[in-house]
Design a protein around this motif. Sequence first.
Motif, PDB file in Angstrom:
ATOM      1  N   MET A   1       0.833  -1.175   0.000  1.00 39.66           N
ATOM      2  CA  MET A   1       0.000   0.000   0.000  1.00 39.66           C
ATOM      3  C   MET A   1       0.880   1.242   0.000  1.00 39.66           C
ATOM      4  O   MET A   1       1.851   1.318   0.722  1.00 39.66           O
ATOM      5  CB  MET A   1      -0.879  -0.033   1.253  1.00 39.66           C
ATOM      6  N   ARG A   2       0.559   2.192  -0.790  1.00 38.58           N
ATOM      7  CA  ARG A   2       1.340   3.422  -0.884  1.00 38.58           C
ATOM      8  C   ARG A   2       0.662   4.499  -0.052  1.00 38.58           C
ATOM      9  O   ARG A   2      -0.535   4.730  -0.159  1.00 38.58           O
ATOM     10  CB  ARG A   2       1.412   3.860  -2.341  1.00 38.58           C
ATOM     11  N   THR A   3       1.424   5.149   0.822  1.00 40.51           N
ATOM     12  CA  THR A   3       0.873   6.214   1.651  1.00 40.51           C
ATOM     13  C   THR A   3       1.462   7.543   1.221  1.00 40.51           C
ATOM     14  O   THR A   3       2.531   7.616   0.642  1.00 40.51           O
ATOM     15  CB  THR A   3       1.179   5.976   3.141  1.00 40.51           C
ATOM     16  N   SER A   4       0.758   8.585   1.547  1.00 41.90           N
ATOM     17  CA  SER A   4       1.203   9.930   1.216  1.00 41.90           C
ATOM     18  C   SER A   4       2.488  10.253   1.972  1.00 41.90           C
ATOM     19  O   SER A   4       2.573  10.083   3.183  1.00 41.90           O
ATOM     20  CB  SER A   4       0.107  10.928   1.603  1.00 41.90           C
ATOM     21  N   SER A   5       3.477  10.732   1.254  1.00 36.25           N
ATOM     22  CA  SER A   5       4.740  11.087   1.913  1.00 36.25           C
ATOM     23  C   SER A   5       4.541  12.236   2.898  1.00 36.25           C
ATOM     24  O   SER A   5       5.234  12.308   3.913  1.00 36.25           O
ATOM     25  CB  SER A   5       5.807  11.425   0.874  1.00 36.25           C
ATOM     26  N   ASP A   6       3.583  13.136   2.628  1.00 35.97           N
ATOM     27  CA  ASP A   6       3.294  14.220   3.571  1.00 35.97           C
ATOM     28  C   ASP A   6       2.755  13.665   4.884  1.00 35.97           C
ATOM     29  O   ASP A   6       3.140  14.121   5.964  1.00 35.97           O
ATOM     30  CB  ASP A   6       2.264  15.197   2.992  1.00 35.97           C
ATOM     31  N   LEU A   7       1.871  12.686   4.794  1.00 35.12           N
ATOM     32  CA  LEU A   7       1.308  12.084   5.999  1.00 35.12           C
ATOM     33  C   LEU A   7       2.387  11.335   6.769  1.00 35.12           C
ATOM     34  O   LEU A   7       2.475  11.450   7.995  1.00 35.12           O
ATOM     35  CB  LEU A   7       0.150  11.150   5.645  1.00 35.12           C
ATOM     36  N   VAL A   8       3.209  10.581   6.071  1.00 32.64           N
ATOM     37  CA  VAL A   8       4.300   9.853   6.730  1.00 32.64           C
ATOM     38  C   VAL A   8       5.231  10.841   7.421  1.00 32.64           C
ATOM     39  O   VAL A   8       5.604  10.657   8.588  1.00 32.64           O
ATOM     40  CB  VAL A   8       5.076   8.972   5.727  1.00 32.64           C
ATOM     41  N   ALA A   9       5.584  11.903   6.746  1.00 31.90           N
ATOM     42  CA  ALA A   9       6.472  12.908   7.337  1.00 31.90           C
ATOM     43  C   ALA A   9       5.835  13.553   8.563  1.00 31.90           C
ATOM     44  O   ALA A   9       6.505  13.771   9.584  1.00 31.90           O
ATOM     45  CB  ALA A   9       6.828  13.975   6.297  1.00 31.90           C
ATOM     46  N   HIS A  10       4.557  13.851   8.494  1.00 31.96           N
ATOM     47  CA  HIS A  10       3.851  14.458   9.630  1.00 31.96           C
ATOM     48  C   HIS A  10       3.836  13.515  10.833  1.00 31.96           C
ATOM     49  O   HIS A  10       4.145  13.936  11.956  1.00 31.96           O
ATOM     50  CB  HIS A  10       2.417  14.837   9.242  1.00 31.96           C
ATOM     51  N   VAL A  11       3.483  12.256  10.601  1.00 30.24           N
ATOM     52  CA  VAL A  11       3.424  11.301  11.708  1.00 30.24           C
ATOM     53  C   VAL A  11       4.815  11.091  12.295  1.00 30.24           C
ATOM     54  O   VAL A  11       4.980  11.073  13.523  1.00 30.24           O
ATOM     55  CB  VAL A  11       2.791   9.964  11.253  1.00 30.24           C
ATOM     56  N   ALA A  12       5.815  10.976  11.455  1.00 30.16           N
ATOM     57  CA  ALA A  12       7.186  10.799  11.947  1.00 30.16           C
ATOM     58  C   ALA A  12       7.648  12.020  12.734  1.00 30.16           C
ATOM     59  O   ALA A  12       8.302  11.891  13.777  1.00 30.16           O
ATOM     60  CB  ALA A  12       8.135  10.520  10.784  1.00 30.16           C
ATOM     61  N   ALA A  13       7.284  13.220  12.289  1.00 29.97           N
ATOM     62  CA  ALA A  13       7.708  14.450  12.964  1.00 29.97           C
ATOM     63  C   ALA A  13       6.997  14.675  14.287  1.00 29.97           C
ATOM     64  O   ALA A  13       7.533  15.338  15.180  1.00 29.97           O
ATOM     65  CB  ALA A  13       7.483  15.653  12.048  1.00 29.97           C
ATOM     66  N   THR A  14       5.801  14.148  14.429  1.00 26.26           N
ATOM     67  CA  THR A  14       5.018  14.406  15.639  1.00 26.26           C
ATOM     68  C   THR A  14       5.011  13.229  16.612  1.00 26.26           C
ATOM     69  O   THR A  14       4.304  13.263  17.624  1.00 26.26           O
ATOM     70  CB  THR A  14       3.561  14.769  15.286  1.00 26.26           C
ATOM     71  N   THR A  15       5.776  12.199  16.300  1.00 25.49           N
ATOM     72  CA  THR A  15       5.893  11.035  17.174  1.00 25.49           C
ATOM     73  C   THR A  15       7.364  10.637  17.258  1.00 25.49           C
ATOM     74  O   THR A  15       8.212  11.256  16.642  1.00 25.49           O
ATOM     75  CB  THR A  15       5.089   9.831  16.639  1.00 25.49           C
ATOM     76  N   ALA A  16       7.617   9.589  17.970  1.00 23.69           N
ATOM     77  CA  ALA A  16       8.984   9.069  18.051  1.00 23.69           C
ATOM     78  C   ALA A  16       9.237   7.993  16.998  1.00 23.69           C
ATOM     79  O   ALA A  16      10.222   7.271  17.072  1.00 23.69           O
ATOM     80  CB  ALA A  16       9.232   8.502  19.449  1.00 23.69           C
ATOM     81  N   LEU A  17       8.364   7.907  16.005  1.00 18.54           N
ATOM     82  CA  LEU A  17       8.504   6.891  14.971  1.00 18.54           C
ATOM     83  C   LEU A  17       9.451   7.338  13.866  1.00 18.54           C
ATOM     84  O   LEU A  17       9.512   8.517  13.528  1.00 18.54           O
ATOM     85  CB  LEU A  17       7.138   6.581  14.349  1.00 18.54           C
ATOM     86  N   THR A  18      10.138   6.367  13.281  1.00 15.61           N
ATOM     87  CA  THR A  18      10.936   6.658  12.094  1.00 15.61           C
ATOM     88  C   THR A  18       9.968   6.749  10.913  1.00 15.61           C
ATOM     89  O   THR A  18       8.825   6.285  10.997  1.00 15.61           O
ATOM     90  CB  THR A  18      11.939   5.526  11.810  1.00 15.61           C
ATOM     91  N   PRO A  19      10.397   7.319   9.796  1.00 17.84           N
ATOM     92  CA  PRO A  19       9.516   7.345   8.623  1.00 17.84           C
ATOM     93  C   PRO A  19       9.050   5.944   8.199  1.00 17.84           C
ATOM     94  O   PRO A  19       7.888   5.765   7.829  1.00 17.84           O
ATOM     95  CB  PRO A  19      10.373   8.008   7.544  1.00 17.84           C
ATOM     96  N   ALA A  20       9.912   4.953   8.277  1.00 23.61           N
ATOM     97  CA  ALA A  20       9.519   3.585   7.904  1.00 23.61           C
ATOM     98  C   ALA A  20       8.457   3.055   8.868  1.00 23.61           C
ATOM     99  O   ALA A  20       7.482   2.422   8.440  1.00 23.61           O
ATOM    100  CB  ALA A  20      10.737   2.669   7.895  1.00 23.61           C
ATOM    101  N   GLU A  21       8.631   3.313  10.157  1.00 22.94           N
ATOM    102  CA  GLU A  21       7.642   2.873  11.144  1.00 22.94           C
ATOM    103  C   GLU A  21       6.315   3.609  10.952  1.00 22.94           C
ATOM    104  O   GLU A  21       5.247   3.004  11.036  1.00 22.94           O
ATOM    105  CB  GLU A  21       8.161   3.105  12.563  1.00 22.94           C
ATOM    106  N   ALA A  22       6.397   4.905  10.691  1.00 17.09           N
ATOM    107  CA  ALA A  22       5.185   5.698  10.467  1.00 17.09           C
ATOM    108  C   ALA A  22       4.423   5.169   9.252  1.00 17.09           C
ATOM    109  O   ALA A  22       3.196   5.039   9.290  1.00 17.09           O
ATOM    110  CB  ALA A  22       5.535   7.172  10.286  1.00 17.09           C
ATOM    111  N   ALA A  23       5.134   4.850   8.186  1.00 14.56           N
ATOM    112  CA  ALA A  23       4.490   4.326   6.978  1.00 14.56           C
ATOM    113  C   ALA A  23       3.808   2.998   7.270  1.00 14.56           C
ATOM    114  O   ALA A  23       2.690   2.748   6.807  1.00 14.56           O
ATOM    115  CB  ALA A  23       5.512   4.164   5.852  1.00 14.56           C
TER     116      ALA A  23
END
Length: 87
Positions: A1-23
């Motif tokens: 499944m492909r997710t929006s890079s903006d959403l992944v970046a937002h979740v990664a920036a606002t949590t302790a998750l890495t971009p891969a974990e956020a995705a």
Amino acid sequence: MRTSSDLVAHVAATTALTPAEAARVIGDVVAYYATPVEDVVRRRHAELKTHGAKNPEIFARIAAELEHRVVAAPQLSERQLRRMIYG
């Protein structure tokens, strides 16, 4: 499944998750809510039945739960719910 890079970046920036974990988390959430209504109804019926609930209570509870899904399911009657379970 492909997710929006903006959403992944937002979740990664606002949590302790890495971009891969956020995705992965976003993909899991989207997949959860993409589950067909019939599958959700059958799964919840089985879960509630194992805890001793009776069908009238189960159908009312499932109908109420479906109203609060992110992508709202259509309003289903007890008969429609019963047909999803028993055919």
